[in-house]
Write a protein that holds these residues in place. Sequence first.
Motif, mmCIF file in Angstrom:
data_model
loop_
_atom_site.group_PDB
_atom_site.id
_atom_site.type_symbol
_atom_site.label_atom_id
_atom_site.label_comp_id
_atom_site.label_asym_id
_atom_site.label_seq_id
_atom_site.Cartn_x
_atom_site.Cartn_y
_atom_site.Cartn_z
ATOM 1 N N GLN A 171 2.303 0.864 10.681
ATOM 2 C CA GLN A 171 3.696 0.571 10.282
ATOM 3 C C GLN A 171 3.952 0.911 8.814
ATOM 4 O O GLN A 171 4.800 0.306 8.164
ATOM 5 C CB GLN A 171 4.065 -0.905 10.552
ATOM 6 C CG GLN A 171 4.277 -1.249 11.997
ATOM 7 C CD GLN A 171 3.036 -1.864 12.644
ATOM 8 O OE1 GLN A 171 2.098 -2.275 11.974
ATOM 9 N NE2 GLN A 171 3.033 -1.913 13.958
ATOM 10 N N LEU A 172 3.178 1.871 8.268
ATOM 11 C CA LEU A 172 3.410 2.286 6.882
ATOM 12 C C LEU A 172 4.538 3.312 6.848
ATOM 13 O O LEU A 172 4.661 4.138 7.746
ATOM 14 C CB LEU A 172 2.143 2.908 6.286
ATOM 15 C CG LEU A 172 0.885 2.031 6.245
ATOM 16 C CD1 LEU A 172 -0.259 2.806 5.591
ATOM 17 C CD2 LEU A 172 1.134 0.733 5.503
ATOM 18 N N ARG A 173 5.370 3.204 5.799
ATOM 19 C CA ARG A 173 6.401 4.228 5.565
ATOM 20 C C ARG A 173 5.840 5.264 4.590
ATOM 21 O O ARG A 173 4.824 5.035 3.944
ATOM 22 C CB ARG A 173 7.636 3.586 4.929
ATOM 23 C CG ARG A 173 8.518 2.793 5.851
ATOM 24 C CD ARG A 173 9.895 2.593 5.177
ATOM 25 N NE ARG A 173 9.779 2.194 3.781
ATOM 26 C CZ ARG A 173 9.848 0.935 3.356
ATOM 27 N NH1 ARG A 173 10.037 -0.041 4.232
ATOM 28 N NH2 ARG A 173 9.737 0.649 2.077
ATOM 29 N N ASP A 174 6.542 6.366 4.430
ATOM 30 C CA ASP A 174 6.101 7.383 3.466
ATOM 31 C C ASP A 174 6.011 6.796 2.062
ATOM 32 O O ASP A 174 5.156 7.169 1.271
ATOM 33 C CB ASP A 174 7.071 8.573 3.449
ATOM 34 C CG ASP A 174 6.992 9.382 4.740
ATOM 35 O OD1 ASP A 174 6.182 9.009 5.619
ATOM 36 O OD2 ASP A 174 7.738 10.372 4.868
ATOM 37 N N ASP A 175 6.936 5.863 1.747
ATOM 38 C CA ASP A 175 6.982 5.325 0.387
ATOM 39 C C ASP A 175 6.383 3.920 0.277
ATOM 40 O O ASP A 175 6.637 3.212 -0.694
ATOM 41 C CB ASP A 175 8.423 5.330 -0.135
ATOM 42 C CG ASP A 175 9.341 4.433 0.691
ATOM 43 O OD1 ASP A 175 8.944 4.034 1.808
ATOM 44 O OD2 ASP A 175 10.452 4.133 0.222
ATOM 45 N N THR A 176 5.604 3.495 1.268
ATOM 46 C CA THR A 176 4.940 2.203 1.166
ATOM 47 C C THR A 176 4.001 2.199 -0.041
ATOM 48 O O THR A 176 3.266 3.173 -0.261
ATOM 49 C CB THR A 176 4.095 1.925 2.433
ATOM 50 O OG1 THR A 176 4.955 1.938 3.567
ATOM 51 C CG2 THR A 176 3.381 0.583 2.352
ATOM 52 N N VAL A 177 4.054 1.125 -0.827
ATOM 53 C CA VAL A 177 3.123 0.981 -1.948
ATOM 54 C C VAL A 177 1.796 0.485 -1.375
ATOM 55 O O VAL A 177 1.742 -0.584 -0.755
ATOM 56 C CB VAL A 177 3.667 -0.019 -2.989
ATOM 57 C CG1 VAL A 177 2.632 -0.273 -4.082
ATOM 58 C CG2 VAL A 177 4.980 0.492 -3.576
ATOM 59 N N VAL A 178 0.736 1.283 -1.556
ATOM 60 C CA VAL A 178 -0.564 0.932 -0.973
ATOM 61 C C VAL A 178 -1.567 0.654 -2.097
ATOM 62 O O VAL A 178 -1.656 1.423 -3.059
ATOM 63 C CB VAL A 178 -1.097 2.071 -0.076
ATOM 64 C CG1 VAL A 178 -2.459 1.715 0.497
ATOM 65 C CG2 VAL A 178 -0.105 2.373 1.056
ATOM 66 N N VAL A 179 -2.286 -0.463 -1.962
ATOM 67 C CA VAL A 179 -3.342 -0.802 -2.919
ATOM 68 C C VAL A 179 -4.637 -0.984 -2.140
ATOM 69 O O VAL A 179 -4.646 -1.676 -1.112
ATOM 70 C CB VAL A 179 -3.012 -2.120 -3.664
ATOM 71 C CG1 VAL A 179 -4.138 -2.481 -4.631
ATOM 72 C CG2 VAL A 179 -1.684 -2.017 -4.401
ATOM 73 N N VAL A 180 -5.720 -0.357 -2.600
ATOM 74 C CA VAL A 180 -7.019 -0.603 -1.972
ATOM 75 C C VAL A 180 -8.062 -0.881 -3.054
ATOM 76 O O VAL A 180 -7.911 -0.463 -4.203
ATOM 77 C CB VAL A 180 -7.517 0.593 -1.115
ATOM 78 C CG1 VAL A 180 -6.551 0.894 0.024
ATOM 79 C CG2 VAL A 180 -7.762 1.826 -1.969
#
Lengths: 375, 190
Positions: free
Chosen positions: B84-93
């Motif tokens: 359910q991620l969008r192209d502009d989802t802010v992702v932190v790993v």
Amino acid sequence: MNVRDRVFWAGNEIIAEAAVRAGCNFYAGYPITPSSEIAALLSLRLPQLGGVFLQMEDEIAAMGAVVGGSLGGSKAMTATSGPGFSLKQENLGYAIMTETPCVVVDVQRGGPSTGTPTAPAQGDIMQARWGTHGDHTIIALTPGYPVEVYRETVRAFHLSEVYRTPVILLIDEVIAHTTESFEIPTDSELDPVQPRNWYQEKYAENSFRPFFDFYQGKHIHVTGLTHNKAGFATTVPEIVQESIEHLVNKILLKQKDIERNESYMLDDAEIAIITFGSPGRASKVAVDEARKEGIKVGLMRIITFWPFPKDTIRALVDNVKAVIVPEMNMGMLRMEVERAAMRRDVSLHGVNRVGGVPIEPKDVLEKIREVHRGL
Amino acid sequence: MRSEIRFAGVGGQGNILAGEWVALAAHNMGLNALQSPTYTAQVRGGPTTVDVLIDKEPLGYPRLTSIDFFLCLAQGAWKLFATQLRDDTVVVVDPNLVKNVGQGPQMVYPIPIIQITKQAVEKPVFTSAVSLGIFCRLTNVIPRDNMIHTIEQNAPAGTVEKNLLAFNTGWESVEGVIPVPRNELSVQNA
């Protein structure tokens, strides 16, 4: 309570707090995921209020203690999940036969057997109806939203006292473990909360045996054997017949009083979605999306699952071209809808998920589009 | 405006607690909020996630469908919950724990969350508050002061100070971190 308090509670917390509001003063249980928070919270709350909390040695004993607590005059409840609900079935039947009011919460999880303890499912609806042996009817409620979980928990206690029967509160893990903002209903928005003698005066006819508890100064006899109106065992065929008809009809003939559903955009619908519990929330979002695409679709969400709203569903099915039934099992509600429709030409479609993840709006929306294309 | 937030990892890292506090902060701001955890039958070590949904409007479907912020602390959790991620989802790993992020258009902030938690607060148990600091800095969902207030109100007795230290550590840790295109991060780690 006349002012609405705004709270942030999970479904299991709501059930525990609403049970206290409904006057529950006796809980016996055995912890099982995903229902354990109900026991945990009531183990704190009931002793504070002078009530009794018992953790029993197993699920069977817990149900036995609930029956005993209620016969002693308490408003009694227990909470469990699928495997525990299976173990409770014999004593549940005893409560039905002895007309002992009580509330049994089943937070459904994936089964059969140990299954998926932390994942949502809706596979216990038939167990709720037919899990115990012999002829009987049951009341089972399937709320879908936090405020409704609260309201239906209070109603479960009310109905159990009115009809002198166990009432099953059937929720799923999504509802149990989702913590959400909502406003607690006021007294006027809830079913009556009354002591047992209030029901004794108003609803005595719903009890085949004398409507008395222990410790009221009456000589009473309670037995799981089929009994006469004095409460003593009998095998006289006419009395046995009458008593079982009583157990079945006291609920079935009051179907209209007990039935509760949510209807959404059904007036001009060509496609009806029929569902219950948390898939109702996904379905409502899907209805809104499909309406934007010009598809005439509406939603019936069942809140009183048993006795089954068969007349309402038959009328609904007669007015639409197709029916979609989303549910987190392999088609238990769909089968009941098919029976209620009493037609062989119904265009009936399932959305069935048993993988332990909730039904999503897009699952329902895709099915709506597919069915709409075929109209 | 609707906000969808997901913290994922393994049981015991405090991800579910982080989600609870975000949702509670939103609830206390008068917004409609919900948090919905997913975990396995294992007490520790199984993949867990918590979905947080915040809106001014009444909430419909109680899980996420279009995520604004996704923070992940375990490879196994990435595999299950990077959906359910969008192209502009802010992702932190945490790059020490999530090495393979697969392909996708998102920008990823690699922040060694467990390591900086151990350095700053000594115990990894404060990871949840570090994650909250990162979340608050990278999004505009919960103002910093509201988040701090929620931590103060809900942290177990005797842990408020360390939780706030952890929160600030997370907040500061974002400084100077340049997000990497997801595809490139996968290549770097290949």
